[in-house]
Design a protein around this motif. Structure first.
Motif, PDB file in Angstrom:
ATOM      1  N   ILE A   1      -2.933 -30.268  10.841  1.00  0.00           N
ATOM      2  CA  ILE A   1      -3.884 -30.372  11.937  1.00  0.00           C
ATOM      3  C   ILE A   1      -3.107 -30.390  13.257  1.00  0.00           C
ATOM      4  CG2 ILE A   1      -5.820 -31.634  12.903  1.00  0.00           C
ATOM      5  CD1 ILE A   1      -6.208 -30.327  10.074  1.00  0.00           C
ATOM      6  N   THR A   2      -3.106 -29.247  13.912  1.00  0.00           N
ATOM      7  CA  THR A   2      -2.326 -29.059  15.121  1.00  0.00           C
ATOM      8  C   THR A   2      -2.865 -29.915  16.256  1.00  0.00           C
ATOM      9  OG1 THR A   2      -1.864 -26.796  14.440  1.00  0.00           O
ATOM     10  CG2 THR A   2      -1.454 -27.344  16.756  1.00  0.00           C
ATOM     11  N   GLY A   3      -1.975 -30.694  16.856  1.00  0.00           N
ATOM     12  CA  GLY A   3      -2.340 -31.473  18.040  1.00  0.00           C
ATOM     13  C   GLY A   3      -3.128 -32.730  17.777  1.00  0.00           C
ATOM     14  N   ALA A   4      -3.285 -33.127  16.504  1.00  0.00           N
ATOM     15  CA  ALA A   4      -4.077 -34.334  16.214  1.00  0.00           C
ATOM     16  C   ALA A   4      -3.480 -35.558  16.902  1.00  0.00           C
ATOM     17  CB  ALA A   4      -4.170 -34.557  14.713  1.00  0.00           C
ATOM     18  N   ALA A   5      -2.151 -35.651  16.909  1.00  0.00           N
ATOM     19  CA  ALA A   5      -1.489 -36.760  17.598  1.00  0.00           C
ATOM     20  C   ALA A   5      -1.609 -36.554  19.107  1.00  0.00           C
ATOM     21  CB  ALA A   5      -0.021 -36.823  17.194  1.00  0.00           C
ATOM     22  N   GLY A   6      -2.380 -37.410  19.736  1.00  0.00           N
ATOM     23  CA  GLY A   6      -2.589 -37.318  21.176  1.00  0.00           C
ATOM     24  C   GLY A   6      -3.874 -36.629  21.587  1.00  0.00           C
ATOM     25  N   ALA A   7      -4.610 -36.070  20.641  1.00  0.00           N
ATOM     26  CA  ALA A   7      -5.871 -35.393  20.980  1.00  0.00           C
ATOM     27  C   ALA A   7      -6.946 -36.410  21.335  1.00  0.00           C
ATOM     28  CB  ALA A   7      -6.341 -34.533  19.823  1.00  0.00           C
ATOM     29  N   LYS A   8      -7.865 -35.977  22.198  1.00  0.00           N
ATOM     30  CA  LYS A   8      -8.999 -36.828  22.583  1.00  0.00           C
ATOM     31  C   LYS A   8     -10.337 -36.285  22.068  1.00  0.00           C
ATOM     32  CE  LYS A   8      -6.808 -38.634  26.778  1.00  0.00           C
ATOM     33  NZ  LYS A   8      -6.896 -38.738  28.261  1.00  0.00           N
ATOM     34  N   VAL A   9     -10.336 -35.028  21.642  1.00  0.00           N
ATOM     35  CA  VAL A   9     -11.548 -34.393  21.118  1.00  0.00           C
ATOM     36  C   VAL A   9     -11.226 -33.805  19.752  1.00  0.00           C
ATOM     37  CG1 VAL A   9     -13.240 -32.538  21.428  1.00  0.00           C
ATOM     38  CG2 VAL A   9     -12.423 -33.836  23.418  1.00  0.00           C
ATOM     39  N   GLY A  10     -12.090 -34.081  18.773  1.00  0.00           N
ATOM     40  CA  GLY A  10     -11.898 -33.534  17.440  1.00  0.00           C
ATOM     41  C   GLY A  10     -13.114 -32.759  16.965  1.00  0.00           C
ATOM     42  N   ILE A  11     -12.861 -31.643  16.280  1.00  0.00           N
ATOM     43  CA  ILE A  11     -13.914 -30.897  15.586  1.00  0.00           C
ATOM     44  C   ILE A  11     -13.586 -30.981  14.103  1.00  0.00           C
ATOM     45  CG2 ILE A  11     -15.099 -28.693  15.279  1.00  0.00           C
ATOM     46  CD1 ILE A  11     -14.162 -27.900  18.075  1.00  0.00           C
ATOM     47  N   ILE A  12     -14.448 -31.644  13.342  1.00  0.00           N
ATOM     48  CA  ILE A  12     -14.172 -31.918  11.937  1.00  0.00           C
ATOM     49  C   ILE A  12     -15.119 -31.129  11.053  1.00  0.00           C
ATOM     50  CG2 ILE A  12     -14.162 -33.697  10.148  1.00  0.00           C
ATOM     51  CD1 ILE A  12     -13.383 -35.713  12.264  1.00  0.00           C
ATOM     52  N   MET A  13     -14.550 -30.441  10.060  1.00  0.00           N
ATOM     53  CA  MET A  13     -15.354 -29.732   9.065  1.00  0.00           C
ATOM     54  C   MET A  13     -15.426 -30.566   7.789  1.00  0.00           C
ATOM     55  SD  MET A  13     -14.683 -25.627   9.262  1.00  0.00           S
ATOM     56  CE  MET A  13     -16.042 -25.402   8.089  1.00  0.00           C
ATOM     57  N   ALA A  14     -16.627 -30.673   7.237  1.00  0.00           N
ATOM     58  CA  ALA A  14     -16.850 -31.398   5.991  1.00  0.00           C
ATOM     59  C   ALA A  14     -17.995 -30.728   5.243  1.00  0.00           C
ATOM     60  CB  ALA A  14     -17.167 -32.855   6.274  1.00  0.00           C
TER      61      ALA A  14
ATOM     62  N   PHE B   1     -18.581 -31.449  13.061  1.00  0.00           N
ATOM     63  CA  PHE B   1     -18.901 -32.623  13.876  1.00  0.00           C
ATOM     64  C   PHE B   1     -17.931 -32.726  15.049  1.00  0.00           C
ATOM     65  CE2 PHE B   1     -20.130 -33.536   9.501  1.00  0.00           C
ATOM     66  CZ  PHE B   1     -21.436 -33.943   9.652  1.00  0.00           C
ATOM     67  N   LEU B   2     -18.443 -33.174  16.181  1.00  0.00           N
ATOM     68  CA  LEU B   2     -17.627 -33.458  17.351  1.00  0.00           C
ATOM     69  C   LEU B   2     -17.396 -34.961  17.432  1.00  0.00           C
ATOM     70  CD1 LEU B   2     -19.232 -31.089  19.977  1.00  0.00           C
ATOM     71  CD2 LEU B   2     -16.804 -31.150  19.393  1.00  0.00           C
ATOM     72  N   VAL B   3     -16.133 -35.356  17.610  1.00  0.00           N
ATOM     73  CA  VAL B   3     -15.812 -36.782  17.655  1.00  0.00           C
ATOM     74  C   VAL B   3     -14.842 -37.071  18.792  1.00  0.00           C
ATOM     75  CG1 VAL B   3     -16.189 -37.096  15.182  1.00  0.00           C
ATOM     76  CG2 VAL B   3     -13.897 -36.551  16.017  1.00  0.00           C
ATOM     77  N   ASP B   4     -14.936 -38.292  19.303  1.00  0.00           N
ATOM     78  CA  ASP B   4     -13.956 -38.783  20.266  1.00  0.00           C
ATOM     79  C   ASP B   4     -12.731 -39.289  19.508  1.00  0.00           C
ATOM     80  OD1 ASP B   4     -15.446 -38.625  22.841  1.00  0.00           O
ATOM     81  OD2 ASP B   4     -16.804 -40.021  21.834  1.00  0.00           O
ATOM     82  N   LEU B   5     -11.559 -39.008  20.034  1.00  0.00           N
ATOM     83  CA  LEU B   5     -10.309 -39.463  19.449  1.00  0.00           C
ATOM     84  C   LEU B   5      -9.536 -40.275  20.477  1.00  0.00           C
ATOM     85  CD1 LEU B   5      -9.197 -36.160  17.654  1.00  0.00           C
ATOM     86  CD2 LEU B   5     -10.256 -38.162  16.604  1.00  0.00           C
ATOM     87  N   PRO B   6      -8.733 -41.238  20.014  1.00  0.00           N
ATOM     88  CA  PRO B   6      -8.525 -41.628  18.620  1.00  0.00           C
ATOM     89  C   PRO B   6      -9.689 -42.445  18.080  1.00  0.00           C
ATOM     90  CG  PRO B   6      -7.263 -43.045  20.065  1.00  0.00           C
ATOM     91  CD  PRO B   6      -7.875 -42.008  20.947  1.00  0.00           C
ATOM     92  N   ASP B   7      -9.762 -42.530  16.762  1.00  0.00           N
ATOM     93  CA  ASP B   7     -10.788 -43.306  16.082  1.00  0.00           C
ATOM     94  C   ASP B   7     -10.109 -44.029  14.920  1.00  0.00           C
ATOM     95  OD1 ASP B   7     -12.912 -43.820  13.945  1.00  0.00           O
ATOM     96  OD2 ASP B   7     -14.170 -43.082  15.582  1.00  0.00           O
ATOM     97  N   PRO B   8     -10.374 -45.323  14.729  1.00  0.00           N
ATOM     98  CA  PRO B   8      -9.687 -46.056  13.654  1.00  0.00           C
ATOM     99  C   PRO B   8      -9.942 -45.499  12.269  1.00  0.00           C
ATOM    100  CG  PRO B   8     -11.472 -47.362  14.621  1.00  0.00           C
ATOM    101  CD  PRO B   8     -11.257 -46.187  15.518  1.00  0.00           C
ATOM    102  N   ALA B   9     -11.036 -44.750  12.098  1.00  0.00           N
ATOM    103  CA  ALA B   9     -11.338 -44.172  10.785  1.00  0.00           C
ATOM    104  C   ALA B   9     -10.572 -42.867  10.538  1.00  0.00           C
ATOM    105  CB  ALA B   9     -12.841 -43.924  10.649  1.00  0.00           C
ATOM    106  N   ILE B  10      -9.883 -42.373  11.558  1.00  0.00           N
ATOM    107  CA  ILE B  10      -9.092 -41.149  11.426  1.00  0.00           C
ATOM    108  C   ILE B  10      -7.632 -41.537  11.607  1.00  0.00           C
ATOM    109  CG2 ILE B  10      -8.673 -38.832  12.314  1.00  0.00           C
ATOM    110  CD1 ILE B  10     -11.534 -38.846  13.386  1.00  0.00           C
TER     111      ILE B  10
END
Length: 390
Positions: A164-177, A186-195
């Motif tokens: 996952i490119t750029g996950a460290a330091g990212a503030k916006v996440g697009i997650i596929m499930a 899904f669009l999520v705010d980062l960081p999140d303790p569940a991620i």
């Protein structure tokens, strides 16, 4: 040349000037590491790009996105340094994520998640690929094991993601499930303790902020109104993002190979051996001649595929063909540049060595050549069967 391409050429000229005159001087900055430039360096570069009027140059002040053919001209210029796309905010995965959100997101989502990406104050990550050891999705997205289930007004997401490119330091996440009705985004705010980032991989490339991470998602609760688009349409949205994203990679790394070729040419013209400049030896001069041929062919393929995407087509076939052809042509160019420069080519004294590493990774990222060839072969078989019914 069309009015649009005239506009793009003017933007590209300013971007190229900024990269050559400002960004290039940061290529030896100590804030560059195995996992890309630090957040401090990213912010400093983007501040300079903002002041120069070249930040996020592929998206205009009114929010309009340049056409794909226009974008190609601009992104090639941004790629003249490995740091160029980061500095002017045309880098992966942000550029592809901005394109997807511009196409799919609601006005409220655009304000909350897209705007900070466009203004360069936030980075993003796209959570799709999964670890091989889990039997998860890689080149075959149908193998996705990350799940989502509706619980009241929230979706609960569980799984693991990889590369996952750029996950460290990212503030916006697009997650596929995957739900019972198919893939979702899904669009999520980062960081999140569940991620949780389990580790950042040491990879052959080193130009992307945050590197590439293995990520665990443990009972992430996402408000229902943060689903991107419609339930079960995730794979369709992924294609909307991935086809132009493959092409954008081609654009940026073509710019890098243009610069590598310039450096190798200067070396061959100035360095002497056996009584004459290296370029006068056919073994060297012919490699540089072959570079010119591959550069022109890569540019033509990019322009052709961009034109197809500009018609509104998903362009999956065309982007697969272009990704294979261009990535392999650029690999040949980077390899020749290293060879022309000998010991200097494998040292860190110029960006040639880095470009070789970056391009080698590109032949795998967004689908290895073999997967794209397999997909094209299936189309050939399907087209033959349709043209020759039993």
């Amino acid at each position: 040349m069309s009015v649009g391409l005239d506009r793009a050429q003017e933007i590209a000229a300013r971007v190229g000037k900024f990269v050559r005159e400002t960004v290039v001087h940061y290529e030896k900055d100590p804030r560059l590491g195995r996992h890309g430039p630090s957040e401090e360096l990213v912010a400093e570069l983007r501040s300079k790009a903002r002041a120069a009027g070249v930040l996020t140059p592929h998206i205009l002040a009114d929010g309009q996105h340049l056409s794909q053919r226009e974008t190609a001209v601009v992104l090639i210029a941004s790629g003249l340094s490995p740091l160029g796309p980061v500095a002017v905010n045309t880098a992966s995965p942000d550029e592809g994520n901005m394109f997807l959100l511009g196409a799919i997101a609601s006005p409220g989502m655009k304000q909350r998640f897209l705007s900070p990406l466009v203004d360069g104050s936030s980075r993003s990550a796209f959570f799709m690929t999964e670890p091989a050891e889990d039997g998860g999705a890689g080149s075959d997205p149908s193998m996705m094991r990350t799940t989502c289930r509706l619980d009241g007004n929230h979706w609960v997401v569980n799984g693991r993601k990889a590369f996952i490119t750029g996950a460290a330091g990212a503030k916006v996440g697009i997650i596929m499930a995957k739900s019972d009705d198919g893939a979702c985004m899904f669009l999520v705010d980062l960081p999140d303790p569940a991620i949780r980032i389990e580790r950042v991989l040491d990879t052959i490339d080193s130009s992307m902020p945050g590197g590439h991470s293995i990520v665990a998602i443990d009972n992430l609760r996402v408000p229902a109104d943060q689903m991107l688009g419609m339930k079960g349409e995730g794979f369709k949205y992924a294609q909307i993002r991935l086809s132009p994203a493959r092409l954008s990679h081609c654009m940026r790394w073509l710019g890098g190979c243009v610069r590598a070729h310039e450096i190798a040419t200067a070396y061959a013209c100035k360095r002497h051996a056996f009584g004459k400049p290296l370029i006068d030896h056919e073994g060297v001069g012919f490699m540089l001649a072959d570079n010119l041929i591959d550069l022109r062919q890569a540019e033509s393929m990019i322009d052709w595929c961009a034109g197809v995407l500009d018609t509104g087509s998903l362009g999956t076939v065309e982007s697969s063909m272009t990704k294979v052809a261009v990535s392999e042509a650029l690999m040949r160019i980077a390899d020749r540049c290293v060879q022309v420069m000998g010991g200097t080519g494998v040292s860190g004294d110029t960006i040639v060595e880095q470009m070789f590493r970056e391009i080698r990774a590109f032949r795998i990222y967004d689908g290895p050549s073999e997967v794209h060839r397999w997909s094209l072969a299936k189309k050939i078989k399907r087209d033959f069967a349709q043209a020759n019914p039993a």
